[in-house]
Design a protein around this motif. Structure first.
Motif, PDB file in Angstrom:
ATOM      1  N   MET A   1       0.845  -1.200   0.000  1.00 29.80           N
ATOM      2  CA  MET A   1       0.000   0.000   0.000  1.00 29.80           C
ATOM      3  C   MET A   1       0.880   1.249   0.000  1.00 29.80           C
ATOM      4  N   SER A   2       0.574   2.206  -0.870  1.00 25.42           N
ATOM      5  CA  SER A   2       1.359   3.435  -0.965  1.00 25.42           C
ATOM      6  C   SER A   2       1.151   4.299   0.280  1.00 25.42           C
ATOM      7  N   ARG A   3       2.221   4.968   0.681  1.00 26.53           N
ATOM      8  CA  ARG A   3       2.113   5.901   1.794  1.00 26.53           C
ATOM      9  C   ARG A   3       1.305   7.118   1.354  1.00 26.53           C
ATOM     10  N   PRO A   4       0.427   7.636   2.211  1.00 27.64           N
ATOM     11  CA  PRO A   4      -0.420   8.774   1.823  1.00 27.64           C
ATOM     12  C   PRO A   4       0.363   9.959   1.283  1.00 27.64           C
ATOM     13  N   GLU A   5       1.530  10.252   1.890  1.00 27.10           N
ATOM     14  CA  GLU A   5       2.307  11.420   1.452  1.00 27.10           C
ATOM     15  C   GLU A   5       2.890  11.247   0.060  1.00 27.10           C
ATOM     16  N   HIS A   6       2.858  10.010  -0.474  1.00 25.04           N
ATOM     17  CA  HIS A   6       3.330   9.782  -1.840  1.00 25.04           C
ATOM     18  C   HIS A   6       2.217   9.935  -2.868  1.00 25.04           C
ATOM     19  N   LEU A   7       0.991  10.023  -2.396  1.00 28.15           N
ATOM     20  CA  LEU A   7      -0.156  10.067  -3.304  1.00 28.15           C
ATOM     21  C   LEU A   7      -0.564  11.487  -3.679  1.00 28.15           C
ATOM     22  N   ALA A   8      -0.476  12.403  -2.729  1.00 27.20           N
ATOM     23  CA  ALA A   8      -0.890  13.792  -2.986  1.00 27.20           C
ATOM     24  C   ALA A   8      -0.467  14.650  -1.808  1.00 27.20           C
ATOM     25  N   PRO A   9      -0.351  15.965  -2.001  1.00 23.29           N
ATOM     26  CA  PRO A   9      -0.098  16.861  -0.875  1.00 23.29           C
ATOM     27  C   PRO A   9      -1.220  16.728   0.159  1.00 23.29           C
ATOM     28  N   PRO A  10      -0.940  16.998   1.433  1.00 19.98           N
ATOM     29  CA  PRO A  10      -1.943  16.757   2.484  1.00 19.98           C
ATOM     30  C   PRO A  10      -3.238  17.539   2.293  1.00 19.98           C
ATOM     31  N   GLU A  11      -3.130  18.772   1.790  1.00 19.01           N
ATOM     32  CA  GLU A  11      -4.345  19.576   1.607  1.00 19.01           C
ATOM     33  C   GLU A  11      -5.229  19.030   0.497  1.00 19.01           C
ATOM     34  N   ILE A  12      -4.647  18.205  -0.380  1.00 18.62           N
ATOM     35  CA  ILE A  12      -5.419  17.564  -1.449  1.00 18.62           C
ATOM     36  C   ILE A  12      -5.818  16.146  -1.054  1.00 18.62           C
ATOM     37  N   TYR A  13      -4.884  15.422  -0.447  1.00 27.98           N
ATOM     38  CA  TYR A  13      -5.171  14.043  -0.051  1.00 27.98           C
ATOM     39  C   TYR A  13      -6.346  13.984   0.921  1.00 27.98           C
ATOM     40  N   TYR A  14      -6.339  14.888   1.908  1.00 26.72           N
ATOM     41  CA  TYR A  14      -7.437  14.904   2.877  1.00 26.72           C
ATOM     42  C   TYR A  14      -8.580  15.764   2.353  1.00 26.72           C
ATOM     43  N   ASN A  15      -9.224  15.262   1.297  1.00 23.13           N
ATOM     44  CA  ASN A  15     -10.415  15.913   0.764  1.00 23.13           C
ATOM     45  C   ASN A  15     -11.596  15.625   1.684  1.00 23.13           C
ATOM     46  N   GLU A  16     -12.766  16.053   1.284  1.00 25.70           N
ATOM     47  CA  GLU A  16     -13.935  15.908   2.156  1.00 25.70           C
ATOM     48  C   GLU A  16     -14.201  14.441   2.492  1.00 25.70           C
ATOM     49  N   ASN A  17     -14.131  13.572   1.495  1.00 28.78           N
ATOM     50  CA  ASN A  17     -14.418  12.155   1.728  1.00 28.78           C
ATOM     51  C   ASN A  17     -13.363  11.506   2.619  1.00 28.78           C
ATOM     52  N   GLU A  18     -12.084  11.776   2.327  1.00 24.28           N
ATOM     53  CA  GLU A  18     -11.013  11.168   3.103  1.00 24.28           C
ATOM     54  C   GLU A  18     -11.016  11.680   4.540  1.00 24.28           C
ATOM     55  N   ALA A  19     -11.328  12.957   4.726  1.00 19.62           N
ATOM     56  CA  ALA A  19     -11.377  13.524   6.071  1.00 19.62           C
ATOM     57  C   ALA A  19     -12.485  12.889   6.899  1.00 19.62           C
ATOM     58  N   LYS A  20     -13.634  12.679   6.287  1.00 17.89           N
ATOM     59  CA  LYS A  20     -14.745  12.031   6.997  1.00 17.89           C
ATOM     60  C   LYS A  20     -14.400  10.584   7.332  1.00 17.89           C
ATOM     61  N   LYS A  21     -13.814   9.877   6.370  1.00 15.32           N
ATOM     62  CA  LYS A  21     -13.451   8.486   6.592  1.00 15.32           C
ATOM     63  C   LYS A  21     -12.430   8.367   7.713  1.00 15.32           C
ATOM     64  N   TYR A  22     -11.495   9.283   7.735  1.00 17.24           N
ATOM     65  CA  TYR A  22     -10.446   9.276   8.746  1.00 17.24           C
ATOM     66  C   TYR A  22     -11.028   9.437  10.135  1.00 17.24           C
ATOM     67  N   THR A  23     -12.023  10.302  10.250  1.00 19.95           N
ATOM     68  CA  THR A  23     -12.578  10.633  11.558  1.00 19.95           C
ATOM     69  C   THR A  23     -13.656   9.654  11.998  1.00 19.95           C
ATOM     70  N   GLN A  24     -14.235   8.895  11.085  1.00 17.82           N
ATOM     71  CA  GLN A  24     -15.312   7.972  11.435  1.00 17.82           C
ATOM     72  C   GLN A  24     -14.843   6.532  11.592  1.00 17.82           C
ATOM     73  N   ASN A  25     -13.607   6.244  11.210  1.00 29.20           N
ATOM     74  CA  ASN A  25     -13.067   4.897  11.305  1.00 29.20           C
ATOM     75  C   ASN A  25     -12.676   4.599  12.753  1.00 29.20           C
ATOM     76  N   THR A  26     -13.346   3.648  13.371  1.00 31.84           N
ATOM     77  CA  THR A  26     -13.115   3.379  14.792  1.00 31.84           C
ATOM     78  C   THR A  26     -11.685   2.913  15.063  1.00 31.84           C
ATOM     79  N   ARG A  27     -11.101   2.171  14.138  1.00 33.37           N
ATOM     80  CA  ARG A  27      -9.733   1.699  14.318  1.00 33.37           C
ATOM     81  C   ARG A  27      -8.754   2.867  14.271  1.00 33.37           C
TER      82      ARG A  27
END
Length: 231
Positions: A1-27
């Motif tokens: 699995m690619s590291r997030p910082e290799h996929l896009a800059p943080p302000e782009i990688y953490y878009n609305e969908n990714e930000a919600k997923k990050y905060t709602q994932n119990t793990r």
């Protein structure tokens, strides 16, 4: 699995969908809270005394909530508007600021009693834009972080170094900015539980805390008579 910082800059990688997923994932929530608790432990803050802390890369405020539970006040920095929007929705008690940590910490000297950062520092090791130079951005970050901490304060930054060269890059710039300290590696023999905490000290060189899951092993990295250790 690619590291997030290799996929896009943080302000782009953490878009609305990714930000919600990050905060709602119990793990993810569980891991972030555990690492935040460990960071607070490594800060060695005075007991029963509220402190004013800086949360670097605060995201949606998961780490800030841990600071609140310990009775501390905090100010959070993040580059993702979507992450900060969720922090506002969660009604966190800390103040929030939209900024790029690579441009420095824009605060008055000595105004924080400590600082934490969870899963953010490794983003500074990438050149997301043509004018980005990781060495310069790391030095600017550490230099301004050192300036805005009180002279007895610590900063504890949990991060995911990609390799030994990246570890050396980070520690060299922190040392150059005036910090003492080193890297505490919890559970070094576990693939999943292994965590790196950069423990930075402003008031002189002191022994590093013992790493979890192992006996204390120290490999000093010396330069300019300031010691950095890997524990």
């Amino acid at each position: 699995m690619s590291r997030p910082e290799h996929l896009a800059p943080p302000e782009i990688y953490y878009n609305e969908n990714e930000a919600k997923k990050y905060t709602q994932n119990t793990r993810i929530i569980e891991i972030q809270e555990q690492m935040s608790e460990r960071a607070v432990e490594l800060l060695l803050l005075p007991e029963d005394t509220p402190c004013y802390l800086l949360d670097i890369g605060c995201g949606s405020g998961l780490s800030g909530s841990v600071l609140e539970e310990h009775g501390h006040y905090w100010l959070g920095l993040d580059i993702s508007t979507n992450m900060l929007d969720i922090a506002v929705e969660r009604e966190v008690e800390g103040d929030l600021m939209l900024t790029d940590m690579g441009q420095g910490c824009p605060f008055k000297p000595g105004c924080f009693d400590g600082a934490i950062s969870i899963s953010a520092l490794q983003w500074l090791c990438n050149a997301d834009k043509t004018h980005h130079k990781p060495v310069q951005r790391l030095y600017k970050f550490f230099m301004t972080l050192y300036a805005c901490l009180s002279r007895t304060a610590r900063a504890v930054l949990q991060f995911y170094p990609e390799n030994s060269d990246q570890m050396e890059l980070v520690t060299n710039q922190a040392m150059k900015a005036g910090f003492y300290g080193g890297v505490v590696v919890d559970y070094p023999n576990s693939t999943k539980a292994k965590k790196f905490f950069l423990v930075l000290m402003t008031g002189g060189n002191m022994p590093l805390p013992k790493a979890l899951g192992t006996s204390l092993l120290t490999t000093p990295i010396l330069q300019k008579q300031k010691s950095f250790s890997l524990c």
